[in-house]
Design an enzyme around this catalytic site. Sequence first.
Site, PDB file in Angstrom:
ATOM      1  N   GLY A   6       0.820  -1.215   0.000  1.00 25.89           N
ATOM      2  CA  GLY A   6       0.000   0.000   0.000  1.00 25.89           C
ATOM      3  C   GLY A   6       0.849   1.258   0.000  1.00 25.89           C
ATOM      4  O   GLY A   6       2.089   1.205  -0.062  1.00 25.89           O
ATOM      5  N   THR A  64      -9.614   0.493   3.310  1.00 23.45           N
ATOM      6  CA  THR A  64      -9.428   1.944   3.385  1.00 23.45           C
ATOM      7  C   THR A  64     -10.417   2.725   2.516  1.00 23.45           C
ATOM      8  O   THR A  64     -10.342   3.952   2.467  1.00 23.45           O
ATOM      9  CB  THR A  64      -7.987   2.319   2.983  1.00 23.45           C
ATOM     10  OG1 THR A  64      -7.718   1.799   1.675  1.00 23.45           O
ATOM     11  CG2 THR A  64      -6.979   1.708   3.945  1.00 23.45           C
ATOM     12  N   TYR A 126     -16.253   3.586   8.732  1.00 21.01           N
ATOM     13  CA  TYR A 126     -14.781   3.543   8.711  1.00 21.01           C
ATOM     14  C   TYR A 126     -14.229   4.141  10.005  1.00 21.01           C
ATOM     15  O   TYR A 126     -13.408   3.533  10.689  1.00 21.01           O
ATOM     16  CB  TYR A 126     -14.290   4.311   7.483  1.00 21.01           C
ATOM     17  CG  TYR A 126     -12.803   4.539   7.387  1.00 21.01           C
ATOM     18  CD1 TYR A 126     -11.931   3.502   7.054  1.00 21.01           C
ATOM     19  CD2 TYR A 126     -12.256   5.805   7.599  1.00 21.01           C
ATOM     20  CE1 TYR A 126     -10.561   3.725   6.944  1.00 21.01           C
ATOM     21  CE2 TYR A 126     -10.888   6.032   7.491  1.00 21.01           C
ATOM     22  CZ  TYR A 126     -10.046   4.987   7.168  1.00 21.01           C
ATOM     23  OH  TYR A 126      -8.691   5.213   7.061  1.00 21.01           O
ATOM     24  N   LYS A 130     -12.232   2.234  13.133  1.00 23.81           N
ATOM     25  CA  LYS A 130     -10.884   2.681  13.497  1.00 23.81           C
ATOM     26  C   LYS A 130     -10.827   3.075  14.974  1.00 23.81           C
ATOM     27  O   LYS A 130      -9.848   2.796  15.669  1.00 23.81           O
ATOM     28  CB  LYS A 130     -10.482   3.876  12.624  1.00 23.81           C
ATOM     29  CG  LYS A 130     -10.134   3.500  11.204  1.00 23.81           C
ATOM     30  CD  LYS A 130      -8.795   2.782  11.184  1.00 23.81           C
ATOM     31  CE  LYS A 130      -8.243   2.640   9.796  1.00 23.81           C
ATOM     32  NZ  LYS A 130      -6.958   1.931   9.791  1.00 23.81           N
TER      33      LYS A 130
HETATM   34  N1  NAP Z   1      -4.228   7.280   2.911  1.00 27.05           N
HETATM   35  C1  NAP Z   1      -4.763   8.126   3.799  1.00 27.05           C
HETATM   36  O1  NAP Z   1      -5.049   9.294   3.494  1.00 27.05           O
HETATM   37  C2  NAP Z   1      -4.994   7.658   5.214  1.00 27.05           C
HETATM   38  C3  NAP Z   1      -5.538   8.556   6.122  1.00 27.05           C
HETATM   39  C4  NAP Z   1      -5.766   8.136   7.425  1.00 27.05           C
HETATM   40  C5  NAP Z   1      -5.452   6.841   7.801  1.00 27.05           C
HETATM   41  N2  NAP Z   1      -4.954   5.980   6.894  1.00 27.05           N
HETATM   42  C6  NAP Z   1      -4.677   4.605   7.325  1.00 27.05           C
HETATM   43  O2  NAP Z   1      -3.327   4.275   7.048  1.00 27.05           O
HETATM   44  C7  NAP Z   1      -3.218   2.895   6.698  1.00 27.05           C
HETATM   45  C8  NAP Z   1      -2.513   2.780   5.359  1.00 27.05           C
HETATM   46  O3  NAP Z   1      -3.244   3.543   4.391  1.00 27.05           O
HETATM   47  P1  NAP Z   1      -2.846   3.531   2.859  1.00 27.05           P
HETATM   48  O4  NAP Z   1      -3.429   4.744   2.241  1.00 27.05           O
HETATM   49  O5  NAP Z   1      -1.401   3.235   2.713  1.00 27.05           O
HETATM   50  O6  NAP Z   1      -3.704   2.280   2.380  1.00 27.05           O
HETATM   51  P2  NAP Z   1      -3.666   1.477   1.008  1.00 27.05           P
HETATM   52  O7  NAP Z   1      -2.760   2.136   0.019  1.00 27.05           O
HETATM   53  O8  NAP Z   1      -5.094   1.213   0.636  1.00 27.05           O
HETATM   54  O9  NAP Z   1      -2.958   0.103   1.414  1.00 27.05           O
HETATM   55  C9  NAP Z   1      -3.629  -0.826   2.220  1.00 27.05           C
HETATM   56  C10 NAP Z   1      -2.720  -2.031   2.386  1.00 27.05           C
HETATM   57  O10 NAP Z   1      -3.435  -3.016   3.138  1.00 27.05           O
HETATM   58  C11 NAP Z   1      -3.343  -4.249   2.430  1.00 27.05           C
HETATM   59  N3  NAP Z   1      -4.527  -5.045   2.764  1.00 27.05           N
HETATM   60  C12 NAP Z   1      -5.808  -4.805   2.417  1.00 27.05           C
HETATM   61  N4  NAP Z   1      -6.607  -5.771   2.888  1.00 27.05           N
HETATM   62  C13 NAP Z   1      -5.794  -6.656   3.533  1.00 27.05           C
HETATM   63  C14 NAP Z   1      -6.000  -7.872   4.215  1.00 27.05           C
HETATM   64  N5  NAP Z   1      -7.231  -8.417   4.329  1.00 27.05           N
HETATM   65  N6  NAP Z   1      -4.940  -8.513   4.747  1.00 27.05           N
HETATM   66  C15 NAP Z   1      -3.682  -8.000   4.645  1.00 27.05           C
HETATM   67  N7  NAP Z   1      -3.415  -6.844   4.000  1.00 27.05           N
HETATM   68  C16 NAP Z   1      -4.468  -6.184   3.461  1.00 27.05           C
HETATM   69  C17 NAP Z   1      -3.292  -3.854   0.977  1.00 27.05           C
HETATM   70  O11 NAP Z   1      -2.795  -4.914   0.175  1.00 27.05           O
HETATM   71  P3  NAP Z   1      -3.104  -5.010  -1.429  1.00 27.05           P
HETATM   72  O12 NAP Z   1      -3.025  -3.607  -1.961  1.00 27.05           O
HETATM   73  O13 NAP Z   1      -2.010  -5.901  -1.910  1.00 27.05           O
HETATM   74  O14 NAP Z   1      -4.459  -5.593  -1.560  1.00 27.05           O
HETATM   75  C18 NAP Z   1      -2.323  -2.678   1.068  1.00 27.05           C
HETATM   76  O15 NAP Z   1      -1.002  -3.167   1.175  1.00 27.05           O
HETATM   77  C19 NAP Z   1      -4.644   2.342   6.706  1.00 27.05           C
HETATM   78  O16 NAP Z   1      -4.879   1.722   7.926  1.00 27.05           O
HETATM   79  C20 NAP Z   1      -5.517   3.585   6.584  1.00 27.05           C
HETATM   80  O17 NAP Z   1      -6.769   3.398   7.173  1.00 27.05           O
HETATM   81  C21 NAP Z   1      -4.701   6.357   5.603  1.00 27.05           C
END
Ligand code: NAP
Length: 295
Positions: A6, A64, A126, A130
């Site tokens: 991710g 997410t 969501y 969280k």
């Molecule tokens: N991006 C933001 O703006 C933001 C803001 C606040 C909080 N967050 C939090 O930060 C964290 C990372 O966000 P991100 O934007 O980097 O997310 P992301 O790009 O959507 O990546 C999510 C990751 O989780 C993996 N994943 C999904 N379902 C899974 C499962 N069942 N088992 C194991 N792995 C799984 C995905 O794998 P695949 O892609 O290989 O399926 C990917 O590696 C999340 O917890 C999110 O809620 C993000």
Amino acid sequence: MIGASGQIGGWLMRHLAERGHDVVGTYATVAQPGLERLNAGDPEAANWVRQRGADVVFYPAGFTWVDGCERDPAKARAANCLEPLTLARATLASGGRFVTFSTDYVFDGARGPYGEGDAVGPLNEYGRAKLEAERLLTEELGDRVLIVRTCWVYGPEWQGKNFAYQVVRALREGKILRVPSDQWANPSYGPDVAEATIRLVERGESGLVHVAGPEHVDRVGFGRGVARALGFDESLVVGVPTAELGQGAPRPLRGGLRSEKLEGLLPGMMRGLAAGMADFVEQVRRGRARDPIGC
Ligand SMILES: NC(=O)c1ccc[n+]([C@@H]2O[C@H](COP(=O)([O-])OP(=O)(O)OC[C@H]3O[C@@H](n4cnc5c(N)ncnc54)[C@H](OP(=O)(O)O)[C@@H]3O)[C@@H](O)[C@H]2O)c1
């Protein structure tokens, strides 16, 4: 690292390796070279964690897609609360520390940006999942867990999903991009979020820490800042009230995070939007991210 494929996970992997840490990463559906396949909902996942016996398990994973969570609250709770809790227990049992990510969507958006001590009140599934994860992890792991709340993460990434790529995809074809004019938060540069998290871990920090960019802006300001940095016509980013956009999940409007605790611990870690975008372009030029602009 669970979720290394991710956005945040990719940068955690890179920074950990650059800082000399030995790291193993997983993907769930998007295979990448060097990563192992792991589904956190698989009954074998806890064994996988126990067998690795890592000092620290990073969990930048989960479901997410905010509107998808609204449609399927059971999946949202499983992926964003119960699965990380199970793997956090396995981490604790093998003597490790657990690091996970949360969001400004734990707040109601009445008066952001928010500090760590402000009252929570999520508006959507969501955010509720969280928040439940934050509470259960803190209750069960105490000082063995670090919870990083962040928001509006952007920057170079291989999957090319984040808001900056959405802006580029629309504007390079001369299309208008309609974004909510009344949703506010802090654009947070992904590589900085990852590096700050690692430094907090290296210092042995635990508990809740906000890790977000220094500027509090609306989505129009965010989109236009991205457009400006990449030389696109910023007037193609057009603001529309949230009420007219028909998004599936209610959104906190005045969201965002204040990162004063981080600033006290590690001053100057988080870049503003212009500096983040300048680095974004540089990373793309050096072949360290998917190129959205053909530069
Ligand atoms: N991006 C933001 O703006 C933001 C803001 C606040 C909080 N967050 C939090 O930060 C964290 C990372 O966000 P991100 O934007 O980097 O997310 P992301 O790009 O959507 O990546 C999510 C990751 O989780 C993996 N994943 C999904 N379902 C899974 C499962 N069942 N088992 C194991 N792995 C799984 C995905 O794998 P695949 O892609 O290989 O399926 C990917 O590696 C999340 O917890 C999110 O809620 C993000």
